[in-house]
Write an enzyme that holds these catalytic residues in place. Structure first.
Site, mmCIF file in Angstrom:
data_model
loop_
_atom_site.group_PDB
_atom_site.id
_atom_site.type_symbol
_atom_site.label_atom_id
_atom_site.label_comp_id
_atom_site.label_asym_id
_atom_site.label_seq_id
_atom_site.Cartn_x
_atom_site.Cartn_y
_atom_site.Cartn_z
ATOM 1 N N ARG A 72 0.845 -1.220 0.000
ATOM 2 C CA ARG A 72 0.000 0.000 0.000
ATOM 3 C C ARG A 72 0.870 1.255 0.000
ATOM 4 O O ARG A 72 0.505 2.255 0.606
ATOM 5 C CB ARG A 72 -0.951 0.028 1.209
ATOM 6 C CG ARG A 72 -1.897 -1.125 1.306
ATOM 7 C CD ARG A 72 -2.925 -1.178 0.170
ATOM 8 N NE ARG A 72 -3.718 -2.382 0.312
ATOM 9 C CZ ARG A 72 -3.367 -3.552 -0.217
ATOM 10 N NH1 ARG A 72 -2.264 -3.656 -0.949
ATOM 11 N NH2 ARG A 72 -4.106 -4.615 -0.033
ATOM 12 N N GLU B 219 -4.379 3.015 7.046
ATOM 13 C CA GLU B 219 -4.203 2.927 5.590
ATOM 14 C C GLU B 219 -4.912 4.111 4.915
ATOM 15 O O GLU B 219 -4.468 4.627 3.900
ATOM 16 C CB GLU B 219 -4.791 1.600 5.091
ATOM 17 C CG GLU B 219 -4.688 1.438 3.591
ATOM 18 C CD GLU B 219 -5.259 0.130 3.064
ATOM 19 O OE1 GLU B 219 -5.190 -0.901 3.762
ATOM 20 O OE2 GLU B 219 -5.783 0.156 1.939
ATOM 21 N N SER C 144 -10.511 -1.291 4.330
ATOM 22 C CA SER C 144 -9.619 -1.513 5.484
ATOM 23 C C SER C 144 -9.113 -0.174 6.000
ATOM 24 O O SER C 144 -8.484 0.577 5.254
ATOM 25 C CB SER C 144 -8.404 -2.341 5.066
ATOM 26 O OG SER C 144 -8.836 -3.555 4.531
HETATM 27 C C1 LIG Z 1 -15.525 -1.121 0.403
HETATM 28 C C2 LIG Z 1 -14.069 -0.832 0.104
HETATM 29 C C3 LIG Z 1 -13.199 -1.879 -0.152
HETATM 30 C C4 LIG Z 1 -11.858 -1.631 -0.443
HETATM 31 N N1 LIG Z 1 -11.039 -2.678 -0.708
HETATM 32 C C5 LIG Z 1 -9.746 -2.476 -1.028
HETATM 33 C C6 LIG Z 1 -8.887 -3.570 -1.349
HETATM 34 O O1 LIG Z 1 -9.304 -4.726 -1.363
HETATM 35 N N2 LIG Z 1 -7.599 -3.301 -1.635
HETATM 36 C C7 LIG Z 1 -7.102 -2.018 -1.654
HETATM 37 O O2 LIG Z 1 -5.912 -1.857 -1.944
HETATM 38 N N3 LIG Z 1 -7.890 -0.962 -1.368
HETATM 39 C C8 LIG Z 1 -9.196 -1.158 -1.053
HETATM 40 N N4 LIG Z 1 -10.001 -0.096 -0.755
HETATM 41 C C9 LIG Z 1 -9.418 1.254 -0.698
HETATM 42 C C10 LIG Z 1 -9.581 2.083 -1.997
HETATM 43 O O3 LIG Z 1 -10.593 1.583 -2.811
HETATM 44 C C11 LIG Z 1 -8.294 2.154 -2.798
HETATM 45 O O4 LIG Z 1 -7.258 2.690 -2.025
HETATM 46 C C12 LIG Z 1 -8.429 2.989 -4.076
HETATM 47 O O5 LIG Z 1 -7.281 2.867 -4.871
HETATM 48 C C13 LIG Z 1 -8.663 4.464 -3.812
HETATM 49 O O6 LIG Z 1 -9.012 5.059 -5.026
HETATM 50 P P1 LIG Z 1 -9.717 6.463 -5.090
HETATM 51 O O7 LIG Z 1 -9.770 6.880 -6.512
HETATM 52 O O8 LIG Z 1 -11.016 6.421 -4.386
HETATM 53 O O9 LIG Z 1 -8.660 7.351 -4.301
HETATM 54 P P2 LIG Z 1 -8.914 8.588 -3.353
HETATM 55 O O10 LIG Z 1 -9.477 8.121 -2.060
HETATM 56 O O11 LIG Z 1 -9.646 9.638 -4.095
HETATM 57 O O12 LIG Z 1 -7.401 9.049 -3.140
HETATM 58 C C14 LIG Z 1 -6.475 8.205 -2.458
HETATM 59 C C15 LIG Z 1 -5.083 8.858 -2.530
HETATM 60 O O13 LIG Z 1 -4.624 8.888 -3.869
HETATM 61 C C16 LIG Z 1 -4.405 10.243 -4.311
HETATM 62 N N5 LIG Z 1 -4.856 10.298 -5.709
HETATM 63 C C17 LIG Z 1 -6.062 9.910 -6.213
HETATM 64 N N6 LIG Z 1 -6.064 10.034 -7.546
HETATM 65 C C18 LIG Z 1 -4.847 10.519 -7.905
HETATM 66 C C19 LIG Z 1 -4.239 10.871 -9.140
HETATM 67 N N7 LIG Z 1 -4.878 10.745 -10.317
HETATM 68 N N8 LIG Z 1 -2.967 11.356 -9.109
HETATM 69 C C20 LIG Z 1 -2.295 11.529 -7.948
HETATM 70 N N9 LIG Z 1 -2.826 11.208 -6.743
HETATM 71 C C21 LIG Z 1 -4.084 10.704 -6.732
HETATM 72 C C22 LIG Z 1 -5.221 11.101 -3.381
HETATM 73 O O14 LIG Z 1 -4.705 12.414 -3.295
HETATM 74 C C23 LIG Z 1 -5.070 10.318 -2.074
HETATM 75 O O15 LIG Z 1 -3.834 10.592 -1.496
HETATM 76 C C24 LIG Z 1 -11.356 -0.296 -0.455
HETATM 77 C C25 LIG Z 1 -12.243 0.755 -0.217
HETATM 78 C C26 LIG Z 1 -13.588 0.500 0.053
HETATM 79 C C27 LIG Z 1 -14.529 1.656 0.288
#
Ligand SMILES: Cc1cc2nc3c(=O)[nH]c(=O)nc-3n(C[C@H](O)[C@H](O)[C@H](O)COP(=O)(O)OP(=O)(O)OC[C@H]3O[C@@H](n4cnc5c(N)ncnc54)[C@H](O)[C@@H]3O)c2cc1C
Length: 337
Positions: free
Chosen positions: A164, A333, A238
């Site tokens: 991560r 995380e 998580s």
């Molecule tokens: C129900 C549920 C289940 C999940 N299961 C998992 C799992 O199994 N495994 C896992 O790894 N994660 C899991 N996650 C966590 C999450 O889905 C991931 O971390 C995902 O990659 C976040 O994506 P996001 O676009 O929503 O990021 P955001 O929450 O919008 O951003 C996360 C971080 O990335 C940065 N960011 C976002 N987009 C960009 C970009 N284009 N350029 C630069 N920085 C950027 C943001 O500034 C922030 O620091 C889960 C979440 C939920 C709600």
């Protein structure tokens, strides 16, 4: 012309469903718009937050700066014998990309089915599930470099991927905006079902020679049964990382807690944070409007009207109780804003 909005509610832009306001808010649909945005010195020096799907964020207060929501779309691929390079805009939903690949028969990310969020955040977090991490299939990404206003490329080894983790969260934090990502997948049906309940579920369904479509479907079913759906119960998956400790430290803890759930990994022993939280009697607990999920103590939830501060306070209590019982300090995380 870019539209900068003021005082925008972020409630629908984070899967915790927490109310918080952005002082300024802009949506980016094409990577060139980043050059336009940052040509203005006001935005170049502003406090910024890049937002994908908001599925790994907890807002504990309003954001007094510029939120940049990345919507860059488009998926395409190029096949070369057994390999295929799939390129996706950062604003595509991760699961759309998985479905695209599964439907074309491109193997490699089916175990990552149904992870919420955007493609652009996937290398930031090095997302992972069911024995596969993004780094296993990541070819390269194109990112906007804020300081120079140019587009640069990062290959796999340049991203410093860890559990991560990536350089985008460490040494290069806040310096780049990912615009698109290339993945190296296989046109051969190589599957990986050794992890978790995948093979048991396939067997239950009478599937003995699974396709990647079967794996994707089974992974999705397992996830739905275990994790709360953010569209009904706010959460960010998580909340804590699974701690990785040395063998020596593990032996000490194991002597006191012989049933501790653990896995051997490259750099030590990974402990199941969810199991430790459960042992501290947190599983399914409701604390005001927040709490932990009934089927998975690692997931903190918003029962409706929780504030970010309440969720954060609960996470702090959990960290303290795990520390008391296991002498381990859990690390969050989720990104705390
Ligand atoms: C129900 C549920 C289940 C999940 N299961 C998992 C799992 O199994 N495994 C896992 O790894 N994660 C899991 N996650 C966590 C999450 O889905 C991931 O971390 C995902 O990659 C976040 O994506 P996001 O676009 O929503 O990021 P955001 O929450 O919008 O951003 C996360 C971080 O990335 C940065 N960011 C976002 N987009 C960009 C970009 N284009 N350029 C630069 N920085 C950027 C943001 O500034 C922030 O620091 C889960 C979440 C939920 C709600």
């Amino acid at each position: 012309m870019l539209q900068i909005h003021e005082n925008v509610s972020l409630k629908n832009f984070n899967t915790f469903g927490i109310e918080a306001y952005a002082r300024f808010f802009v949506e980016i649909n094409h990577k060139e718009e980043l050059q336009e945005l940052f040509a203005d010195p006001q935005w170049k020096k502003a406090t910024r937050l890049v937002l994908g799907g908001g599925s790994n964020m907890l807002f504990t207060q309003n954001f007094d700066g510029l939120v940049i929501k990345i919507n860059i779309r488009g998926i395409e691929h190029r096949i070369n014998h057994d390999e295929v390079i799939v390129e996706s805009g950062a604003g595509e939903s991760w699961n759309n990309l998985v479905n695209y690949c599964v439907n074309w028969g491109f193997a490699g990310i089916e175990n990552l089915s149904l992870i919420p969020g955007s493609v652009g955040a996937s290398p930031i977090q090095n997302i992972g599930a069911y024995g596969v991490e993004l780094k296993d299939v990541f070819e390269s990404c194109e990112a906007f470099e804020i300081s120079t206003g140019s587009f640069v490329h990062f290959n796999n080894s340049e991203c410093g991927f860890g559990y991560r983790e990536s350089i985008f969260k460490q040494a290069k934090k806040g310096q780049y905006i990912v615009c698109n990502v290339k993945f190296k997948l296989s046109t051969q049906q190589k599957i990986n079902i050794s992890y978790g309940a995948i093979s048991t579920e396939l067997e239950k369904n009478g599937i003995h020679n699974p396709s990647i479509k079967d794996v994707s479907r089974v992974v999705s079913e397992i996830r739905v049964s275990k994790l709360p759906d953010p569209s009904t119960i706010g959460n960010a998956g998580s909340f804590f990382k699974n701690p990785v400790i040395s063998k020596e430290k593990f032996h000490e803890i194991h002597a006191q807690h012989p049933t501790i759930v653990h896995f051997i990994v490259e750099n030590g022993i990974k402990l199941a944070a969810g199991w430790m939280i459960e042992q501290c009697d947190w599983k399914g607990k409701v604390v005001g409007e927040t709490g932990t999920w009934k089927n998975q103590a690692l997931v903190l939830v918003n029962h409706g009207k929780a504030t970010g501060k309440e969720v954060y306070a609960l996470s702090e209590e959990i960290i303290q109780s795990v520390k008391q019982k296991f002498y381990i300090e859990l690390e969050r995380e989720v990104n705390i804003i």
